[in-house]
Design a protein around this motif. Structure first.
Motif, PDB file in Angstrom:
ATOM      1  N   LYS A 221       0.845  -1.194   0.000  1.00 53.30           N
ATOM      2  CA  LYS A 221       0.000   0.000   0.000  1.00 53.30           C
ATOM      3  C   LYS A 221       0.882   1.246   0.000  1.00 53.30           C
ATOM      4  CE  LYS A 221      -3.616  -2.425   2.576  1.00 53.30           C
ATOM      5  NZ  LYS A 221      -2.826  -3.681   2.661  1.00 53.30           N
ATOM      6  N   ASP A 222       1.990   1.162  -0.689  1.00 51.54           N
ATOM      7  CA  ASP A 222       2.967   2.250  -0.733  1.00 51.54           C
ATOM      8  C   ASP A 222       2.476   3.376  -1.644  1.00 51.54           C
ATOM      9  OD1 ASP A 222       5.566   3.585  -0.486  1.00 51.54           O
ATOM     10  OD2 ASP A 222       6.350   1.601  -0.032  1.00 51.54           O
ATOM     11  N   VAL A 223       3.241   4.482  -1.678  1.00 50.43           N
ATOM     12  CA  VAL A 223       2.910   5.587  -2.580  1.00 50.43           C
ATOM     13  C   VAL A 223       2.988   5.124  -4.031  1.00 50.43           C
ATOM     14  CG1 VAL A 223       3.650   7.859  -3.391  1.00 50.43           C
ATOM     15  CG2 VAL A 223       3.663   7.340  -0.934  1.00 50.43           C
ATOM     16  N   THR A 224       4.007   4.364  -4.354  1.00 48.69           N
ATOM     17  CA  THR A 224       4.109   3.769  -5.691  1.00 48.69           C
ATOM     18  C   THR A 224       3.598   2.335  -5.626  1.00 48.69           C
ATOM     19  OG1 THR A 224       6.388   3.068  -5.250  1.00 48.69           O
ATOM     20  CG2 THR A 224       6.079   5.206  -6.338  1.00 48.69           C
ATOM     21  N   PRO A 225       2.957   1.839  -6.677  1.00 47.24           N
ATOM     22  CA  PRO A 225       2.368   0.498  -6.638  1.00 47.24           C
ATOM     23  C   PRO A 225       3.430  -0.593  -6.681  1.00 47.24           C
ATOM     24  CG  PRO A 225       2.153   1.430  -8.832  1.00 47.24           C
ATOM     25  CD  PRO A 225       2.722   2.521  -7.972  1.00 47.24           C
ATOM     26  N   PRO A 226       3.096  -1.781  -6.196  1.00 48.60           N
ATOM     27  CA  PRO A 226       4.052  -2.893  -6.234  1.00 48.60           C
ATOM     28  C   PRO A 226       4.580  -3.174  -7.633  1.00 48.60           C
ATOM     29  CG  PRO A 226       2.190  -3.461  -4.844  1.00 48.60           C
ATOM     30  CD  PRO A 226       1.852  -2.160  -5.509  1.00 48.60           C
ATOM     31  N   GLU A 227       3.736  -2.968  -8.638  1.00 47.22           N
ATOM     32  CA  GLU A 227       4.153  -3.232 -10.023  1.00 47.22           C
ATOM     33  C   GLU A 227       5.359  -2.394 -10.425  1.00 47.22           C
ATOM     34  OE1 GLU A 227      -0.073  -4.388  -9.491  1.00 47.22           O
ATOM     35  OE2 GLU A 227       1.097  -2.576  -9.023  1.00 47.22           O
ATOM     36  N   HIS A 228       5.453  -1.209  -9.861  1.00 46.45           N
ATOM     37  CA  HIS A 228       6.576  -0.309 -10.137  1.00 46.45           C
ATOM     38  C   HIS A 228       7.887  -0.931  -9.633  1.00 46.45           C
ATOM     39  CE1 HIS A 228       8.518   3.589 -10.763  1.00 46.45           C
ATOM     40  NE2 HIS A 228       8.931   3.600  -9.516  1.00 46.45           N
ATOM     41  N   SER A 229       7.839  -1.475  -8.423  1.00 47.63           N
ATOM     42  CA  SER A 229       9.028  -2.120  -7.861  1.00 47.63           C
ATOM     43  C   SER A 229       9.358  -3.416  -8.584  1.00 47.63           C
ATOM     44  CB  SER A 229       8.806  -2.388  -6.366  1.00 47.63           C
ATOM     45  OG  SER A 229       8.687  -1.180  -5.651  1.00 47.63           O
TER      46      SER A 229
END
Length: 279
Positions: A221-229
């Protein structure tokens, strides 16, 4: 008389030891026109810590720094306009911050170090890996953003309208506790806002040049989505990925963490330490 002398001597020694223990660990180095503030904690292989935007060493790493310092020589830095490091008349960018960190390592005569950054600090850490690969042993990239489209819809438009009142109160208090200067606080906010408004994607080709083993950490639930990482982990040649069940910075006990009693930071420190110790 002799007994009184011994007691007095012991009191002096105790007082000196206490005062020495209470002395701040912070130092300044003349780096690229800055008086760059840094602290050194612990012993071991060097580990550089880079804070998030609007933050200080303590607001980002106050929970986990003492644990990391048990097994590493932690070099925690406050970058331009943040905390103890005053602003100067030059642009603020992730690339410039990366150059400042590399210059500090040269100043300290440290040939290689592990680099950990959180949020904006993670973007700076990635830029160090791109611009100064010779100083990097391993990277820990926590809650990183490297593309504009990873940030929530309306983020950049909202940033253009943001004011200092929109900055979380704990960041206000932490800055003013270090430097009770409202103008400095405003300058930090202005610098961070402008940097994000002007933020440009880091080219894929540049990311693929990073040969340092990298650990990417993010919350689901981060600022950037897991898909980004996930995408970054597939782009970096030697990357590992951890997606944790939490929000932005909760996993390291960052000052805005929702659960102040969470044991997740303990787990994350052990994971980071295992990654840094591995071959």
């Amino acid at each position: 008389m002799q007994r009184r002398f011994v007691i007095t001597l012991l009191l002096l020694i105790t007082t000196y030891s206490f005062m020495k223990a209470q002395q701040p660990k912070g130092q300044y180095a003349a780096i690229n026109g800055l008086q760059l503030y840094y602290e050194i904690h612990g012993n071991g292989y060097p580990l550089v810590l880079l804070h998030g935007g609007g933050s200080t060493i303590t607001t980002t790493y106050g929970r986990i720094l003492p644990e990391l310092a048990k097994t590493h020589q932690v070099i925690a830095i406050e970058l331009q306009a943040h905390g103890h490091t005053a602003d100067i008349d030059r642009p603020l960018s992730f690339e410039q911050d990366a150059d400042d960190v590399a210059a500090l390592l040269r100043h300290l005569k440290i040939e290689k170090a592990n680099i950990m950054g959180f949020s904006n600090g993670a973007t700076t850490a990635l830029q160090i890996g791109i611009r100064h690969p010779q100083v990097v042993n391993k990277l820990v990239l926590a809650s990183i953003a490297y593309r504009r489209d990873a940030l929530p819809p309306g983020f950049f438009e909202g940033m253009k309208q943001a004011t200092l009142k929109d900055m979380p109160q704990p960041y206000h208090e932490a800055y003013l506790a270090i430097n009770p200067d409202p103008k400095g606080l405003q300058a930090m906010f202005n610098r961070d806002a402008a940097r994000m408004i002007d933020f440009k994607d880091i080219p894929d080709a540049a990311i693929k040049t990073v040969q340092a083993p990298s650990l990417i950490i993010s919350g689901d639930k981060d600022v950037t989505p897991p898909e980004h990482s996930v995408a970054l982990s597939r782009m970096l040649p030697h990357a590992q990925l951890a997606i944790l069940p939490c929000g932005h910075g909760d996993y390291i006990g960052e000052i805005l963490s929702a659960k102040t009693d969470s044991t997740m930071p303990v787990f994350v420190v052990s994971m980071i330490s295992a990654f840094l110790a591995g071959k």
